[in-house]
Write a protein that holds these residues in place. Structure first.
Motif, mmCIF file in Angstrom:
data_model
loop_
_atom_site.group_PDB
_atom_site.id
_atom_site.type_symbol
_atom_site.label_atom_id
_atom_site.label_comp_id
_atom_site.label_asym_id
_atom_site.label_seq_id
_atom_site.Cartn_x
_atom_site.Cartn_y
_atom_site.Cartn_z
ATOM 1 N N ALA A 24 -49.220 -38.440 32.242
ATOM 2 C CA ALA A 24 -48.984 -40.133 32.496
ATOM 3 C C ALA A 24 -49.030 -40.899 31.280
ATOM 4 N N LYS A 25 -49.778 -40.460 30.175
ATOM 5 C CA LYS A 25 -49.967 -40.984 28.809
ATOM 6 C C LYS A 25 -48.736 -40.850 28.128
ATOM 7 N N ALA A 26 -48.210 -39.606 28.354
ATOM 8 C CA ALA A 26 -46.819 -39.258 27.786
ATOM 9 C C ALA A 26 -45.635 -39.995 28.084
ATOM 10 N N ALA A 27 -45.682 -39.952 29.419
ATOM 11 C CA ALA A 27 -44.557 -41.060 30.044
ATOM 12 C C ALA A 27 -44.529 -42.325 29.528
ATOM 13 N N ARG A 28 -45.863 -42.803 29.447
ATOM 14 C CA ARG A 28 -46.132 -44.244 28.777
ATOM 15 C C ARG A 28 -45.522 -44.449 27.468
ATOM 16 N N ASP A 29 -45.863 -43.450 26.644
ATOM 17 C CA ASP A 29 -45.617 -43.322 25.279
ATOM 18 C C ASP A 29 -44.009 -43.310 25.053
ATOM 19 N N ILE A 30 -43.380 -42.384 26.158
ATOM 20 C CA ILE A 30 -41.948 -42.342 25.665
ATOM 21 C C ILE A 30 -41.262 -43.704 26.269
ATOM 22 N N THR A 31 -41.779 -43.969 27.446
ATOM 23 C CA THR A 31 -40.902 -45.354 28.043
ATOM 24 C C THR A 31 -41.261 -46.727 27.071
ATOM 25 N N THR A 32 -42.228 -46.702 26.453
ATOM 26 C CA THR A 32 -42.329 -47.707 25.347
ATOM 27 C C THR A 32 -42.242 -47.476 24.066
ATOM 28 N N LYS A 33 -41.675 -46.184 24.022
ATOM 29 C CA LYS A 33 -41.374 -45.884 22.331
ATOM 30 C C LYS A 33 -42.506 -45.921 21.424
ATOM 31 N N ARG A 34 -43.646 -45.446 22.130
ATOM 32 C CA ARG A 34 -44.770 -45.342 21.048
ATOM 33 C C ARG A 34 -44.918 -43.976 20.340
ATOM 34 N N PHE A 35 -43.923 -43.907 19.263
ATOM 35 C CA PHE A 35 -43.864 -42.520 18.539
ATOM 36 C C PHE A 35 -44.619 -42.611 17.150
ATOM 37 N N VAL A 36 -45.111 -41.355 16.831
ATOM 38 C CA VAL A 36 -45.573 -41.461 15.483
ATOM 39 C C VAL A 36 -44.604 -41.468 14.386
ATOM 40 N N PRO A 37 -45.016 -41.795 13.100
ATOM 41 C CA PRO A 37 -44.076 -41.662 12.111
ATOM 42 C C PRO A 37 -43.847 -40.280 11.960
ATOM 43 N N ASP A 38 -42.470 -39.932 11.452
ATOM 44 C CA ASP A 38 -42.365 -38.549 10.824
ATOM 45 C C ASP A 38 -43.245 -37.536 10.131
ATOM 46 N N GLU A 39 -43.756 -38.254 9.242
ATOM 47 C CA GLU A 39 -44.714 -37.367 8.308
ATOM 48 C C GLU A 39 -45.816 -36.802 9.224
ATOM 49 N N GLN A 67 -44.499 -28.692 25.556
ATOM 50 C CA GLN A 67 -43.086 -28.424 24.654
ATOM 51 C C GLN A 67 -43.584 -29.525 23.323
ATOM 52 N N MET A 68 -44.016 -28.736 22.221
ATOM 53 C CA MET A 68 -44.432 -29.153 20.981
ATOM 54 C C MET A 68 -43.488 -30.258 20.410
ATOM 55 N N ARG A 69 -42.162 -29.864 20.414
ATOM 56 C CA ARG A 69 -41.374 -30.905 19.761
ATOM 57 C C ARG A 69 -41.476 -32.352 20.163
ATOM 58 N N VAL A 70 -41.723 -32.465 21.677
ATOM 59 C CA VAL A 70 -42.101 -33.704 22.238
ATOM 60 C C VAL A 70 -43.532 -34.069 21.945
ATOM 61 N N LYS A 71 -44.228 -33.435 22.497
ATOM 62 C CA LYS A 71 -45.761 -33.842 22.192
ATOM 63 C C LYS A 71 -46.158 -34.265 20.939
ATOM 64 N N THR A 72 -45.762 -33.699 19.989
ATOM 65 C CA THR A 72 -46.254 -33.877 18.463
ATOM 66 C C THR A 72 -45.612 -35.173 18.098
ATOM 67 N N SER A 73 -44.857 -35.737 18.883
ATOM 68 C CA SER A 73 -44.083 -37.074 18.526
ATOM 69 C C SER A 73 -44.458 -38.327 19.126
ATOM 70 N N LEU A 74 -45.419 -37.987 19.991
ATOM 71 C CA LEU A 74 -46.429 -39.116 20.830
ATOM 72 C C LEU A 74 -47.699 -39.483 20.493
ATOM 73 N N GLN A 75 -47.630 -40.896 20.413
ATOM 74 C CA GLN A 75 -49.067 -41.559 19.927
ATOM 75 C C GLN A 75 -50.319 -41.005 20.691
ATOM 76 N N SER A 76 -50.263 -41.064 21.930
ATOM 77 C CA SER A 76 -51.421 -40.632 22.579
ATOM 78 C C SER A 76 -51.755 -38.989 22.748
ATOM 79 N N SER A 77 -50.887 -38.357 22.297
ATOM 80 C CA SER A 77 -51.164 -36.728 22.356
ATOM 81 C C SER A 77 -52.033 -36.383 21.387
ATOM 82 N N SER A 78 -52.892 -35.353 22.056
ATOM 83 C CA SER A 78 -53.874 -34.598 20.821
ATOM 84 C C SER A 78 -53.780 -33.311 21.463
ATOM 85 N N CYS A 79 -54.135 -32.351 20.327
ATOM 86 C CA CYS A 79 -54.196 -30.964 20.476
ATOM 87 C C CYS A 79 -55.681 -30.504 21.491
#
Length: 92
Positions: A24-39, A67-79
């Motif tokens: 649910a957090k990942a879906a929110r990040d994607i729909t609201t475009k809450r992505f982390v900076p590239d670095e 899928q880590m190419r997606v998860k690592t780009s989302l603000q709310s994600s954590s390991c």
């Protein structure tokens, strides 16, 4: 580093109560475009690639099944092993 207990899997993804919350957090990040900076994304993916739970062919984490190419780009994600945390964007 903590290792999560074994959970039932669906399509290789461990299913736990936290899984629904994280999705649910990942879906929110994607729909609201809450992505982390590239670095930040690159630092996260580098950490993942050095982990024994990384699956190179699928770019998935064998611990959480993501899928880590997606998860690592989302603000709310954590390991799930605590190797990197959610990113808090600085609002100006």
């Amino acid at each position: 580093m903590r290792r999560l207990s074994r959970a039932p899997k669906v399509l290789g993804i461990p299913i736990r109560p936290k899984t629904a919350i994280d999705l649910a957090k990942a879906a929110r990040d994607i729909t609201t475009k809450r992505f982390v900076p590239d670095e930040i994304k690159q630092k996260r993916i580098d950490i993942c690639r050095g982990c024994d739970r990384w699956h190179e062919n699928s770019h998935r984490c064998l611990e959480c099944g993501c899928q880590m190419r997606v998860k690592t780009s989302l603000q709310s994600s954590s390991c799930p092993l605590g190797k990197w945390d959610a990113h808090r964007a600085i609002r100006e």
